[in-house]
Design an enzyme around this catalytic site. Structure first.
Site, short mmCIF file in Angstrom:
data_model
loop_
_atom_site.label_atom_id
_atom_site.label_comp_id
_atom_site.label_asym_id
_atom_site.label_seq_id
_atom_site.Cartn_x
_atom_site.Cartn_y
_atom_site.Cartn_z
N SER A 221 -19.30 -9.13 1.09
CA SER A 221 -18.43 -8.19 1.82
C SER A 221 -18.38 -6.90 0.98
CB SER A 221 -17.21 -8.60 2.07
OG SER A 221 -17.06 -10.01 2.87
N GLU A 301 -22.68 -9.70 11.96
CA GLU A 301 -21.44 -10.16 12.08
C GLU A 301 -20.60 -9.14 11.40
OE1 GLU A 301 -21.20 -13.96 10.59
OE2 GLU A 301 -22.28 -14.86 11.89
N GLY A 303 -17.12 -7.15 10.86
CA GLY A 303 -15.61 -7.27 11.14
C GLY A 303 -14.74 -6.23 10.86
N ARG A 304 -14.85 -6.08 9.45
CA ARG A 304 -14.12 -5.09 8.55
C ARG A 304 -14.58 -3.45 9.30
NH1 ARG A 304 -12.92 -5.29 2.98
NH2 ARG A 304 -14.23 -7.21 2.96
N ARG A 345 -4.49 -7.63 -0.61
CA ARG A 345 -5.91 -7.24 -1.06
C ARG A 345 -5.73 -6.80 -2.50
NH1 ARG A 345 -9.22 -4.22 0.76
NH2 ARG A 345 -11.01 -5.35 0.39
N TYR A 349 -8.08 -8.98 -4.84
CA TYR A 349 -9.59 -8.35 -5.20
C TYR A 349 -9.29 -7.01 -5.93
CZ TYR A 349 -10.04 -11.16 -0.95
OH TYR A 349 -10.04 -12.16 -0.13
N CYS A 375 9.24 -9.40 -5.30
CA CYS A 375 10.05 -10.11 -6.75
C CYS A 375 8.44 -10.44 -7.71
CB CYS A 375 10.61 -10.93 -6.72
SG CYS A 375 11.53 -11.37 -8.10
N GLU A 376 7.53 -9.50 -7.64
CA GLU A 376 6.32 -9.59 -8.34
C GLU A 376 6.17 -8.31 -9.09
OE1 GLU A 376 4.55 -12.36 -8.97
OE2 GLU A 376 5.61 -13.71 -7.58
N TYR A 405 -8.15 -7.46 7.16
CA TYR A 405 -7.71 -8.37 6.38
C TYR A 405 -6.26 -8.24 5.60
CZ TYR A 405 -12.80 -9.89 6.42
OH TYR A 405 -13.87 -10.19 6.96
#
Length: 447
Positions: A221, A301, A303-304, A345, A349, A375-376, A405
């Site tokens: 991708s 195909e 999509g994005r 994302r 990633y 809380c991260e 996504y």
């Protein structure tokens, strides 16, 4: 900052700035959208999405007609799918690729004919396969030896013939993040090119309930060049030829997958659909000529690259904090009312995004990091961006290119309800998916 051209690479095609610095989408001021629908909110520039779908349809039809074949464009529903989006895809003449029973149910609710649907998934359940066959899906992409028998047995029960493709690991290393490169050997998708495909072909041809259409490949991708597709096409066409020689069967179709990249940052320069279409058509023609075989029916195909640039996420700033990193660097942390639950994302990633303050005029001058409310410490929306010195609570921030996504991967982490998806068109704005509420979350509880 107020130059419309500066927005073009990352924001949707119908996004503009006014004289007062505020941004509008298809003629609707984002301040009005925030008042009407609240924040955070996913916003979809519907005309932009339609125009990108048409570009793929028309440019790939033109390019592959030029080499004597047809190219079917399957919108990859995993990027973003709703009933309204499935209807849009169908209205614009695209097929639809789904990879779960849930996505198939959305397609059926939207009225997408079965013959226009492809079914993916590396571990389809019997119930999902049964549902796909009951709706008459045009093809099932088979991913394992177990699945060959599973699909054949389901077709036998249904008294049907299942049209299938075999997903192949072509060994192409796409230049993308490890987690979204999908054609190398050491990952879960597909049959090994050298070790498994021959046996998979034999097993499919041995079951009269199955019709083998051809091979399928997906190399990854967010790809900006066609080199990897060239290698994959050559290997798949070689496989098609080998099947014809060994089994006397001409396979009529070949799927090159998707993964076409988009601009997340102003510096990104993706290939236009017209360019990618011409390059892929040339690749297929050369590979078939070299192999001495007829050109099969092709499918892709995207999509994005259809929905990604058309989508944006609108947030409201809650707090602003100055942090001294070292003697030479300080950073402004801008916390918004969403975060990793509506866009995971960046943490998954290391994905990068661009955002701007969109409710007023302001020159970006401060090195900033846009973070969420979860809380991260890894809850980062935009890692590095220049924002105004005077950014403050209640400012609106719009993050570009979040159509793909983000909603699909969203969660209710910390029990934060998911934002709505708002379709914005010149004629008006309306929810495609309503805002989730605390009450929705509590409905799942058993006391």
């Amino acid at each position: 900052m107020n130059d419309q051209a500066a927005l073009t690479p990352v924001f949707s095609r119908n996004t503009h700035r006014g004289a007062d610095g505020s941004m509008s989408i298809a003629g609707h001021d984002v301040r009005d959208l925030a008042r009407e629908f609240g924040t955070p909110a996913y916003l979809v520039d519907v005309d932009d999405a339609r125009s990108r779908a048409r570009e793929y349809r028309d440019e790939f039809a033109r390019a592959f007609e030029g080499i004597g074949t047809v190219c079917d464009v399957f919108y990859a529903g995993k990027a973003f799918l709703s009933v309204a989006m499935a209807k849009l895809v169908r209205e614009e003449g695209l097929h639809l690729d789904v990879c779960s029973g849930g996505e198939l149910a959305v397609a059926i609710r939207a009225g997408v004919p079965g013959e226009l649907i492809g079914m993916h998934g590396n571990n389809k359940s019997v119930a999902e396969i049964d549902a796909a066959l009951a709706h008459g899906v045009g093809r099932i992409v088979v991913d394992s030896f177990e699945e060959i028998e599973r699909v054949a047995d389901a077709a036998a029960r249904a008294g049907a013939t299942a049209k299938v493709m075999l997903r192949v690991k072509t060994g192409v290393e796409a230049h993308t993040h490890e987690f979204i490169a999908t054609a190398h050997e050491d990952q879960k998708f597909g049959f090994g090119l050298e070790t498994q495909v021959g046996e998979a072909v034999r097993r499919v041809l041995a079951r009269e309930e199955l019709q083998l259409l051809g091979f399928h490949s997906h190399i990854g991708s967010q790809i900006f060049e066609s080199d990897g597709f060239a290698v994959a096409a050559e290997r798949l066409i070689g496989l098609q030829l080998a099947v014809a020689k060994e089994h006397g069967v001409t396979l009529p179709e070949l799927d090159l997958g998707g993964g076409f990249g988009i601009a997340y940052l102003p510096s990104d320069v993706p290939l236009a659909p017209s360019v990618m279409a011409d390059q892929l058509a040339s690749i297929v023609q050369k590979a078939c000529t070299a192999a001495g075989t007829e050109i099969p029916r092709i499918s892709i195909e995207p999509g994005r690259s259809v929905i990604g640039p058309a989508g944006m996420t609108l947030y409201t700033v809650g707090t602003v904090k100055q942090v001294v990193v070292d003697d030479e660097l300080s950073r402004t942390y801008v916390a918004v009312d969403g975060g990793m639950s509506d866009n995971p994302r960046p943490v998954l990633y290391d994905a990068e995004y661009h955002c701007e303050v969109v409710n007023r005029s302001a020159e970006p001058a401060t090195q900033s990091r846009v973070v969420g409310k979860h809380c991260e410490s890894g809850d980062i929306v935009v890692r590095d961006v220049l924002l105004p010195n005077d950014i403050r609570a209640d400012d609106l921030v719009l993050v570009a290119a979040t159509g793909a996504y983000c909603r699909s991967l969203s969660s209710t982490y910390n029990h934060v309800p998911r934002p709505p998806v708002i379709a914005v068109e010149e004629a008006g704005a309306r929810p495609w998916i309503r805002r989730e509420t605390i009450e929705d979350l509590l409905l799942l509880e058993s006391e």
